[in-house]
Design a protein around this motif. Sequence first.
Motif, PDB file in Angstrom:
ATOM      1  N   UNK A 172       0.815  -1.214   0.000  1.00 48.27           N
ATOM      2  CA  UNK A 172       0.000   0.000   0.000  1.00 48.27           C
ATOM      3  C   UNK A 172       0.852   1.268   0.000  1.00 48.27           C
ATOM      4  N   UNK A 173       2.159   1.154   0.255  1.00 45.63           N
ATOM      5  CA  UNK A 173       3.013   2.336   0.256  1.00 45.63           C
ATOM      6  C   UNK A 173       2.988   3.025  -1.110  1.00 45.63           C
ATOM      7  N   UNK A 174       2.917   2.227  -2.168  1.00 44.66           N
ATOM      8  CA  UNK A 174       2.862   2.802  -3.518  1.00 44.66           C
ATOM      9  C   UNK A 174       1.598   3.636  -3.696  1.00 44.66           C
ATOM     10  N   UNK A 175       0.467   3.192  -3.120  1.00 44.16           N
ATOM     11  CA  UNK A 175      -0.774   3.976  -3.191  1.00 44.16           C
ATOM     12  C   UNK A 175      -0.614   5.315  -2.480  1.00 44.16           C
ATOM     13  N   UNK A 176       0.046   5.279  -1.335  1.00 46.20           N
ATOM     14  CA  UNK A 176       0.241   6.509  -0.584  1.00 46.20           C
ATOM     15  C   UNK A 176       1.105   7.492  -1.364  1.00 46.20           C
ATOM     16  N   UNK A 177       2.134   6.993  -2.010  1.00 41.46           N
ATOM     17  CA  UNK A 177       3.011   7.867  -2.792  1.00 41.46           C
ATOM     18  C   UNK A 177       2.259   8.529  -3.942  1.00 41.46           C
ATOM     19  N   UNK A 178       1.280   7.813  -4.521  1.00 41.85           N
ATOM     20  CA  UNK A 178       0.543   8.378  -5.656  1.00 41.85           C
ATOM     21  C   UNK A 178      -0.271   9.606  -5.268  1.00 41.85           C
ATOM     22  N   UNK A 179      -0.696   9.672  -4.019  1.00 45.34           N
ATOM     23  CA  UNK A 179      -1.496  10.827  -3.580  1.00 45.34           C
ATOM     24  C   UNK A 179      -0.723  11.720  -2.613  1.00 45.34           C
ATOM     25  N   UNK A 180       0.598  11.566  -2.576  1.00 44.79           N
ATOM     26  CA  UNK A 180       1.422  12.353  -1.651  1.00 44.79           C
ATOM     27  C   UNK A 180       1.283  13.850  -1.892  1.00 44.79           C
ATOM     28  N   UNK A 181       1.008  14.236  -3.151  1.00 48.19           N
ATOM     29  CA  UNK A 181       0.874  15.670  -3.451  1.00 48.19           C
ATOM     30  C   UNK A 181      -0.305  16.314  -2.741  1.00 48.19           C
TER      31      UNK A 181
END
Length: 263
Positions: A172-181
Amino acid sequence: MTTTTSADGTRIAYTRAGSGPALVLVDGAMCYRGSSPNYALAKELAAHFTVYTYDRRGRGESGDAGPYAVEREVEDLAAIVKEAGGEAFLFGISSGVALVLEAAPRVAAPKLALYEPPFIVDGSRPRVPEDYPTRLDQALKDGKRGKAVKMFMTEGVGLGRAVVAMMRLMPFWAKLKRVAHTIPYDTALVIGHQAGEPLPAAWPEVTAPTLVIDGGRSPDWMRNGVGSLAKVLPSAEYRTLPGQTHIVKATALAPVLKEYFLR
């Protein structure tokens, strides 16, 4: 996918389910319809309400016209309430609570329910550093999304570095990075109430009956913030869900919301 258009022309994607009085669920940081505790909550509530979940701007299938301002997110929520017929109960979780509080005086919301805003009102945990927003913006400007998420988890949420190091190994870390902005969006909503000082009477215009909720197993700093919020809102009641944490179970929360909103 169903969409509506916010006041600045941004497309906002939403889902409607169930039947009954309109209820809009507002997510916290980095959550959206495809990755949100409100998904399970909506399923539990759909037998009693027409439930609206939506992607806050910059997430999921919603647009993200800039520059960002809290007012734009208020307009987004107002657009969803308009789709719901012009009036709706509002539920906010985590930093979504701050958005509900900003929007409530500007939309027709007969009742509010709020679960665990991340307000820091005393010394029971370190305050969020004053330069946190600036460093967060710089990490994102440099394209270091993982660094931004790590900063949010450690300095914003208050998790230990070892815990966050383990999280970085999870899918799920990849999902978090996608919306980090979008982390700065939630930061703008809550940073004024994370200085380790008592909450001022910041929302005197929020006069709708409000249920303020926390979990009995949540950390002291968070529960202290929730209790403080219940005291400063003009028309609030405070309830604790035994055994629950910030990751609240829909099966524990839904009956409380049903009883409150339909009372």
